[in-house]
Design an enzyme around this catalytic site. Structure first.
Site, PDB file in Angstrom:
ATOM      1  N   HIS A 157      89.549  28.685  69.546  1.00  0.00           N
ATOM      2  CA  HIS A 157      90.066  29.020  68.212  1.00  0.00           C
ATOM      3  C   HIS A 157      89.780  30.502  67.962  1.00  0.00           C
ATOM      4  CE1 HIS A 157      90.050  28.990  63.758  1.00  0.00           C
ATOM      5  NE2 HIS A 157      90.691  27.841  63.819  1.00  0.00           N
ATOM      6  N   ASP A 193      80.919  25.862  70.026  1.00  0.00           N
ATOM      7  CA  ASP A 193      81.679  25.690  68.794  1.00  0.00           C
ATOM      8  C   ASP A 193      81.934  24.187  68.650  1.00  0.00           C
ATOM      9  OD1 ASP A 193      83.569  25.413  66.845  1.00  0.00           O
ATOM     10  OD2 ASP A 193      84.963  26.903  67.656  1.00  0.00           O
ATOM     11  N   GLN A 235      84.965  20.764  65.862  1.00  0.00           N
ATOM     12  CA  GLN A 235      85.811  19.564  65.974  1.00  0.00           C
ATOM     13  C   GLN A 235      85.059  18.359  66.526  1.00  0.00           C
ATOM     14  OE1 GLN A 235      88.697  19.248  64.693  1.00  0.00           O
ATOM     15  NE2 GLN A 235      89.438  21.331  64.422  1.00  0.00           N
ATOM     16  N   LYS A 286      85.129  19.689  58.052  1.00  0.00           N
ATOM     17  CA  LYS A 286      85.820  18.998  59.138  1.00  0.00           C
ATOM     18  C   LYS A 286      85.151  17.668  59.461  1.00  0.00           C
ATOM     19  CE  LYS A 286      87.663  23.176  61.202  1.00  0.00           C
ATOM     20  NZ  LYS A 286      89.082  23.094  60.882  1.00  0.00           N
ATOM     21  N   CYS A 307      95.674  28.818  65.136  1.00  0.00           N
ATOM     22  CA  CYS A 307      94.669  29.872  65.382  1.00  0.00           C
ATOM     23  C   CYS A 307      94.252  29.891  66.853  1.00  0.00           C
ATOM     24  CB  CYS A 307      93.443  29.714  64.488  1.00  0.00           C
ATOM     25  SG  CYS A 307      93.810  29.851  62.752  1.00  0.00           S
TER      26      CYS A 307
HETATM   27  C1  LIG Z   1      87.612  24.610  67.119  1.00  0.00           C
HETATM   28  C2  LIG Z   1      87.423  25.332  65.823  1.00  0.00           C
HETATM   29  N1  LIG Z   1      86.485  26.268  65.724  1.00  0.00           N
HETATM   30  C3  LIG Z   1      86.255  26.927  64.576  1.00  0.00           C
HETATM   31  C4  LIG Z   1      86.999  26.666  63.457  1.00  0.00           C
HETATM   32  C5  LIG Z   1      86.707  27.421  62.200  1.00  0.00           C
HETATM   33  O1  LIG Z   1      86.164  26.559  61.254  1.00  0.00           O
HETATM   34  P1  LIG Z   1      85.945  27.068  59.753  1.00  0.00           P
HETATM   35  O2  LIG Z   1      87.311  27.522  59.282  1.00  0.00           O
HETATM   36  O3  LIG Z   1      85.485  25.867  59.036  1.00  0.00           O
HETATM   37  O4  LIG Z   1      84.988  28.157  59.801  1.00  0.00           O
HETATM   38  C6  LIG Z   1      88.012  25.713  63.507  1.00  0.00           C
HETATM   39  C7  LIG Z   1      88.873  25.444  62.336  1.00  0.00           C
HETATM   40  O5  LIG Z   1      89.985  24.968  62.456  1.00  0.00           O
HETATM   41  C8  LIG Z   1      88.216  25.007  64.720  1.00  0.00           C
HETATM   42  O6  LIG Z   1      89.161  24.068  64.826  1.00  0.00           O
END
Ligand SMILES: Cc1ncc(COP(=O)(O)O)c(C=O)c1O
Length: 411
Positions: free
Chosen positions: A126, A203, A206, A229, A369
């Site tokens: 992402h 990260d 998800q 999430k 993204c």
């Molecule tokens: C895999 C992953 N990492 C990071 C993020 C960023 O999360 P946040 O917008 O809650 O900071 C997302 C959000 O869609 C994501 O899907």
């Protein structure tokens, strides 16, 4: 994890416990859970109760209300830390997974990243786990390296020469792809990296709340996630770090509450986690975050995960029966989380999203993204359906019907 039969998990009481979905009934099939999940009563109540009964400054007041607020805040921290197998003080409240990653990039890696060093990411990251490292490499003269993907979307770990070289300072990768749904083999990567003294940042935006995640078992250096999430509130996230790394890491935000002593020209930070939580704490959302964890526990995360896996397999099989469809990522739901990206080759994904939306099916269309991944796939966008424990087969059937409608209209 083996899939249990459908009748083991009843999604109806879960759905009934989520007021937005319960009120919408059949008029809404919410399949955009990878973007954000809906909130159960327990989470909404925890936030509301906080403002009705507990609101006071955290770690600042000496009166009963404030002391109680501080205790509640630290209990929430303990709940979250325990949920991911961490010690309480190694769980830092942040605003989001995005903020947590930026804290590691600026506070930990920037001062120790030199010209010629390598940061390794994967093709499926992402932008939140891409841009901070890209900027660091640009500023410090380091090299951004990418673990590419196999045909089925899994990591091609056979062909990433130099991954565990002495010049690698960090491997930053997702546990679950928000596009392909792929679950990455983190234990193997963490073990090999640790053998070479390389730090790994996961990260887990998800994965936490949707499958068991244990930082001690993974033996990762950092792990980040977001409350919204995993059925919790927006605007709060978390960062886990190993003690040694948190001691090395500098705070990004400087201000009230994070210092032990301030003189005219110098300051001494408090130990972690306090040194990373400058400013007034977000008590209500911390309580909502902990309530989400307790709600997940109460419903049995293993059973919910098995239900989502089976629903995902049903969606994959149903999508595969359509004409002119391309599905991204593995076809076996056991290899993924509840996320399915696809394209109808005869209808633009934005039209798919709009036509589905007009029929009450909420899916996402776009690059999610993940533009470096889109470039590799040779596409600009996909449609994406993502599942949660409150979804059921009717939601998948409604999705498929809306795709037939899109093809009839636009195909
Ligand atoms: C895999 C992953 N990492 C990071 C993020 C960023 O999360 P946040 O917008 O809650 O900071 C997302 C959000 O869609 C994501 O899907």
């Amino acid at each position: 994890m083996k899939i249990k039969p459908f009748d083991v998990f009843d999604s109806a009481p879960v759905l009934a416990d989520v007021p937005l979905l319960a009120a919408a009934g059949e008029s809404l099939h919410y399949l955009d859970n990878a973007a954000t999940t809906q909130k159960p009563n327990a989470v909404i109540d925890a936030i509301s109760d906080c403002y009705r009964q507990h609101n006071a400054p955290v770690h600042r007041g000496l009166y009963d209300l404030a002391e109680n607020a501080s205790q509640l805040y630290e209990t929430a921290r303990r709940t979250l830390a325990k949920f991911i197998g961490a010690a309480s003080d190694q769980l830092i409240f942040t605003r989001s997974a995005t903020e947590s990653i930026n804290m590691v990039a600026q506070g930990w890696l920037r001062p120790r990243l030199n010209k010629g060093d390598q940061i390794w990411l994967t093709r499926m990251e992402h932008h939140a786990n891409y841009l901070p490292w890209q900027a660091l490499c640009r500023d410090n003269g380091a090299r951004l390296r990418i673990i590419e993907l196999n045909q089925d979307g899994t990591l091609d770990l056979e062909n990433c020469t130099g991954l565990y070289d002495a010049s690698t300072k960090l491997i930053a990768l997702t546990q679950v792809s928000n596009v392909l749904g792929v679950i990455n083999p983190l234990k193997e990567i963490c073990a090999k990296a640790a053998g070479q003294g390389i730090a790994v940042m996961i990260d887990a935006a998800q994965s936490v709340g949707h499958m068991p995640v244990d930082v001690t078992e993974l033996d990762c250096d950092f792990l980040v996630f977001s409350a919204h999430k995993m059925f919790g509130p927006n605007g709060i996230g978390a960062l886990y770090g190993k003690a040694e790394r948190l001691n090395q890491m500098e705070p990004l935000l400087l201000g009230g509450g994070m210092v032990d002593h301030v003189s005219q020209c110098d300051s001494i930070w408090m130990p972690y986690p306090t040194k990373f939580e400058a400013g007034s704490q977000n008590l209500a959302d911390a309580l909502g975050f902990a309530a989400a964890v307790n709600w997940i526990r109460q419903h049995d995360m293993h059973a919910m995960h098995a239900h989502v896996t089976e629903l995902t397999q049903y969606a994959l099989d149903s999508l595969a029966k359509l004409n002119n469809v391309e599905i991204y990522g593995p076809r076996d739901a056991e290899q993924r989380a509840g996320i399915v990206s696809f394209n109808l080759t005869d209808v633009h994904p934005h039209d798919v999203g709009q036509i589905a939306g007009e029929r009450g099916v909420a899916i996402r269309a776009g690059h999610h993204c993940c533009q470096p991944l889109m470039q590799q796939l040779g596409i600009a966008a996909t449609a994406r359906a993502s599942f949660a424990p409150y979804n059921n087969r009717n939601d998948v059937d409604a999705l498929i019907e809306s795709l037939h409608a899109a093809q009839a209209l636009m195909g």
